[in-house]
Design a protein around this motif. Structure first.
Motif, short mmCIF file in Angstrom:
data_model
loop_
_atom_site.label_atom_id
_atom_site.label_comp_id
_atom_site.label_asym_id
_atom_site.label_seq_id
_atom_site.Cartn_x
_atom_site.Cartn_y
_atom_site.Cartn_z
N ASP A 322 27.88 -8.96 -15.80
CA ASP A 322 27.28 -8.86 -17.13
C ASP A 322 26.15 -9.83 -17.39
OD1 ASP A 322 29.59 -10.80 -17.18
OD2 ASP A 322 28.70 -11.25 -19.11
N ALA A 323 26.01 -10.90 -16.57
CA ALA A 323 25.03 -11.92 -16.92
C ALA A 323 24.73 -12.83 -15.74
CB ALA A 323 25.54 -12.76 -18.10
N VAL A 324 23.62 -13.57 -15.87
CA VAL A 324 23.32 -14.70 -15.00
C VAL A 324 23.64 -15.97 -15.79
CG1 VAL A 324 21.57 -15.90 -13.65
CG2 VAL A 324 21.47 -13.41 -13.89
N TYR A 325 24.41 -16.86 -15.17
CA TYR A 325 24.78 -18.13 -15.80
C TYR A 325 24.07 -19.27 -15.06
CZ TYR A 325 28.46 -15.54 -18.19
OH TYR A 325 29.15 -14.63 -18.96
N LEU A 326 23.45 -20.17 -15.81
CA LEU A 326 22.72 -21.29 -15.23
C LEU A 326 23.31 -22.60 -15.72
CD1 LEU A 326 20.50 -18.94 -16.33
CD2 LEU A 326 18.97 -20.37 -14.99
N ALA A 327 23.65 -23.49 -14.79
CA ALA A 327 24.16 -24.82 -15.14
C ALA A 327 22.97 -25.72 -15.44
CB ALA A 327 24.98 -25.38 -13.98
N ALA A 328 22.91 -26.24 -16.66
CA ALA A 328 21.76 -27.04 -17.09
C ALA A 328 22.10 -28.52 -17.07
CB ALA A 328 21.32 -26.61 -18.49
N LEU A 329 21.26 -29.30 -16.43
CA LEU A 329 21.46 -30.75 -16.33
C LEU A 329 20.96 -31.45 -17.58
CD1 LEU A 329 20.46 -31.04 -12.59
CD2 LEU A 329 22.69 -31.65 -13.53
N ARG A 330 19.68 -31.56 -17.73
CA ARG A 330 19.14 -32.23 -18.91
C ARG A 330 19.56 -31.51 -20.20
NH1 ARG A 330 12.70 -33.14 -20.21
NH2 ARG A 330 12.96 -34.42 -22.09
N GLY A 331 19.63 -30.19 -20.15
CA GLY A 331 20.01 -29.42 -21.33
C GLY A 331 21.46 -29.53 -21.69
N GLU A 332 22.32 -29.98 -20.76
CA GLU A 332 23.75 -30.19 -21.00
C GLU A 332 24.41 -28.96 -21.62
OE1 GLU A 332 24.45 -33.84 -23.10
OE2 GLU A 332 23.64 -35.07 -21.46
N GLY A 366 28.45 -32.78 -21.01
CA GLY A 366 27.30 -33.46 -20.45
C GLY A 366 26.53 -32.58 -19.49
N ARG A 367 25.98 -33.21 -18.47
CA ARG A 367 25.15 -32.52 -17.48
C ARG A 367 26.00 -31.58 -16.63
NH1 ARG A 367 20.41 -35.09 -15.95
NH2 ARG A 367 20.84 -34.96 -13.71
N LEU A 368 25.48 -30.38 -16.40
CA LEU A 368 26.19 -29.39 -15.59
C LEU A 368 25.38 -29.13 -14.32
CD1 LEU A 368 27.31 -26.84 -18.35
CD2 LEU A 368 28.45 -28.94 -17.56
N ARG A 369 26.02 -29.29 -13.17
CA ARG A 369 25.33 -29.24 -11.88
C ARG A 369 25.40 -27.89 -11.18
NH1 ARG A 369 21.32 -31.27 -9.27
NH2 ARG A 369 21.93 -33.40 -9.84
N ALA A 370 26.56 -27.26 -11.19
CA ALA A 370 26.73 -26.02 -10.42
C ALA A 370 27.71 -25.11 -11.14
CB ALA A 370 27.23 -26.32 -9.01
N VAL A 371 27.57 -23.80 -10.89
CA VAL A 371 28.49 -22.82 -11.45
C VAL A 371 28.78 -21.78 -10.39
CG1 VAL A 371 26.55 -21.59 -12.52
CG2 VAL A 371 28.89 -21.15 -13.31
N GLN A 372 30.06 -21.41 -10.28
CA GLN A 372 30.53 -20.47 -9.26
C GLN A 372 31.42 -19.43 -9.92
OE1 GLN A 372 30.15 -20.29 -5.69
NE2 GLN A 372 31.24 -18.37 -6.02
N ALA A 373 31.19 -18.16 -9.64
CA ALA A 373 32.05 -17.11 -10.17
C ALA A 373 33.40 -17.15 -9.48
CB ALA A 373 31.40 -15.75 -9.99
N GLY A 374 34.47 -17.05 -10.26
CA GLY A 374 35.82 -17.04 -9.73
C GLY A 374 36.31 -15.64 -9.43
N PRO A 375 37.48 -15.52 -8.78
CA PRO A 375 37.97 -14.20 -8.35
C PRO A 375 38.46 -13.32 -9.49
CG PRO A 375 39.59 -15.92 -7.85
CD PRO A 375 38.34 -16.62 -8.32
N ASP A 376 38.79 -13.92 -10.63
CA ASP A 376 39.34 -13.14 -11.73
C ASP A 376 38.41 -13.07 -12.93
OD1 ASP A 376 41.76 -12.63 -10.34
OD2 ASP A 376 42.47 -14.64 -10.86
N GLY A 377 37.12 -13.27 -12.70
CA GLY A 377 36.15 -13.15 -13.78
C GLY A 377 35.82 -14.45 -14.49
N GLU A 378 36.57 -15.53 -14.19
CA GLU A 378 36.26 -16.79 -14.81
C GLU A 378 35.12 -17.47 -14.05
OE1 GLU A 378 38.20 -16.32 -12.10
OE2 GLU A 378 40.03 -17.33 -12.75
N LEU A 379 34.60 -18.55 -14.62
CA LEU A 379 33.56 -19.33 -13.98
C LEU A 379 34.10 -20.73 -13.69
CD1 LEU A 379 30.63 -18.43 -16.41
CD2 LEU A 379 30.99 -17.47 -14.13
N TYR A 380 33.65 -21.30 -12.58
CA TYR A 380 33.99 -22.68 -12.25
C TYR A 380 32.70 -23.50 -12.27
CZ TYR A 380 38.70 -21.27 -11.06
OH TYR A 380 39.99 -20.80 -11.13
#
Length: 413
Positions: A322-332, A366-380
């Protein structure tokens, strides 16, 4: 020669945070966030500033979501890369320690045992500013207990991609081989994300290493997205058969991902004006250093979404149905760009392509460095507060950052 510092067992800390999406706040002029359709007839100048390019069939209610975040693991020292393993586990790299650990869904964190491979990776890695042990990818065809893993490291003279064998039963690394070197390195703009594409080849995101000219130099591996075989050779079908370069004109790419139709996305740090989300085309030139953000210039590919650098500085990305998710550092915050149709539907004029970007978890972790899709639809999501630029969270006087978060996104009622 250093050794891997042990990371104590971390218990999961259930912290539920309800994060209502935050409206996009424009800054005026060219620095406003926006999104455009990538259709052949759309251009940045045709899209309304700070909004979504109008298109028939757009659903104005799309993107209304909430997010809940739970802390899975904490006290991770400068985590950078994350790759999924069976059993809802993740292999995580620590940038400055040049170490790796397996994080379990229970919150247990198990560093790889001292071994020849672990020592060799640490010996080859020379942390420097934003450089160190960065991206990690696991061969998607492997089922275990042996896995072929790929690592992106900053060394004394360059950035390189390494291949190694991970014994998940013994928690050791062995047979480390350099498959691609000569990538320009510096104290910043090292790129570093690596990922397998749906075609089975390895994609490597690099930065301009502080020299913008690298991005437009076809003979430099800096400021590019590279596409290579698992042995490090230029992949079949590359724009130049003898070169690993897949796209050029990048300043500092740190996020790679694909949707179900095979469309490739990449996040990119801007300099002082606009950060970008791009759809990557083979042989595409993304404009740096001539263009930052949408420029509507012949010969350059414009981004499909962009933000002021104060609101983003995007690192890792994850692409879901459904979407692209971006982990933002300065934007937190965690930016969400809704996907409104496939590439084919966009080209046929049946879909606008992308919805208006929305912010989740703004300021919560705070700052977010990385995001990974999980097996059940959640994000890590990995936070990035111990990298020297953030403010690490504390509990009872003890630093608890950095953290791995489990994020559940649901439609707003």
């Amino acid at each position: 020669m250093g050794t891997v510092d042990p990371i104590a067992r971390r218990l999961a800390v259930p912290v539920l945070v309800s994060a209502l999406l935050v409206g996009v706040a424009g800054c005026g002029g060219a620095a406003e966030p926006g999104v455009v359709s990538p259709s052949p007839t759309a251009s940045a100048s045709e899209a309304p500033s700070g909004g979504t390019a109008p298109a028939d069939g757009a659903d104005p209610s799309d993107g209304g979501v909430t997010a809940e975040a739970e802390v899975v693991a904490q006290e991770l020292p400068v985590p950078w890369g994350i790759a999924p393993l069976p059993g809802e586990r993740f292999l995580v790299t620590m940038r400055d320690d040049a170490s790796l650990a397996v994080v379990h869904p229970s919150g247990d964190v198990h560093p790889l045992e001292e071994s020849d491979g672990v020592r060799e990776v640490a010996d080859q890695t020379v942390p420097n500013g934003e450089g160190g042990l960065l991206g990690v990818a696991v061969d998607p065809e492997d089922t275990g207990p042996m896995f072929t893993v790929y690592l992106y490291r900053t060394g004394a003279e360059d950035n390189a991609v390494l291949r190694a064998e991970l014994d998940l039963d013994g928690m050791t690394l062995r047979d480390v081989t350099t498959i691609l070197d000569g990538i320009p390195s510096a104290s910043n703009h090292n790129g570093g994300r690596i990922a397998f594409g749906p075609d089975g080849y390895l994609y490597v995101a690099t930065g301009d290493a502080g020299d913008p000219a690298n991005a437009q130099d076809p003979d430099s591996l800096g400021g590019k997205i590279l596409r290579i075989t698992p042995d490090g050779e230029p992949a079949p079908g590359n724009p130049d058969p003898g070169s690993p370069v897949w796209s050029l004109g990048h300043r500092n790419v740190q996020g790679l991902g694909w949707d179900a139709s095979g469309r490739m996305f990449a996040s990119e740090f801007g300099q002082s004006a606009l950060d970008e989300l791009n759809v990557i085309e083979p042989g595409g030139n993304y404009g740096w250093p001539d263009v930052e953000g949408p420029g509507d210039q012949e010969g350059f590919v414009d981004p499909v979404a962009w933000w002021p650098t104060s609101e983003a500085s995007p690192s890792g990305i994850a692409v879901t149905d459904d979407a692209v998710y971006l982990a933002a550092l300065r934007g937190e915050r965690l930016w969400r760009v809704p996907l409104l149709g496939t590439a084919e539907e966009v080209e046929a004029g049946e879909s606008p392509g992308f919805g208006e970007p929305q912010a989740l978890l703004a300021g919560e972790f705070g700052r977010l460095r990385a995001v990974q899709a999980g097996p059940d639809g959640e994000l890590y999501v990995l936070t990035g507060n111990t990298d020297g630029r953030g403010e690490p969270a504390t509990e009872d006087g003890r630093v608890v950052d950095d953290r791995l978060l489990r994020v559940t996104v649901a439609a707003a009622e």
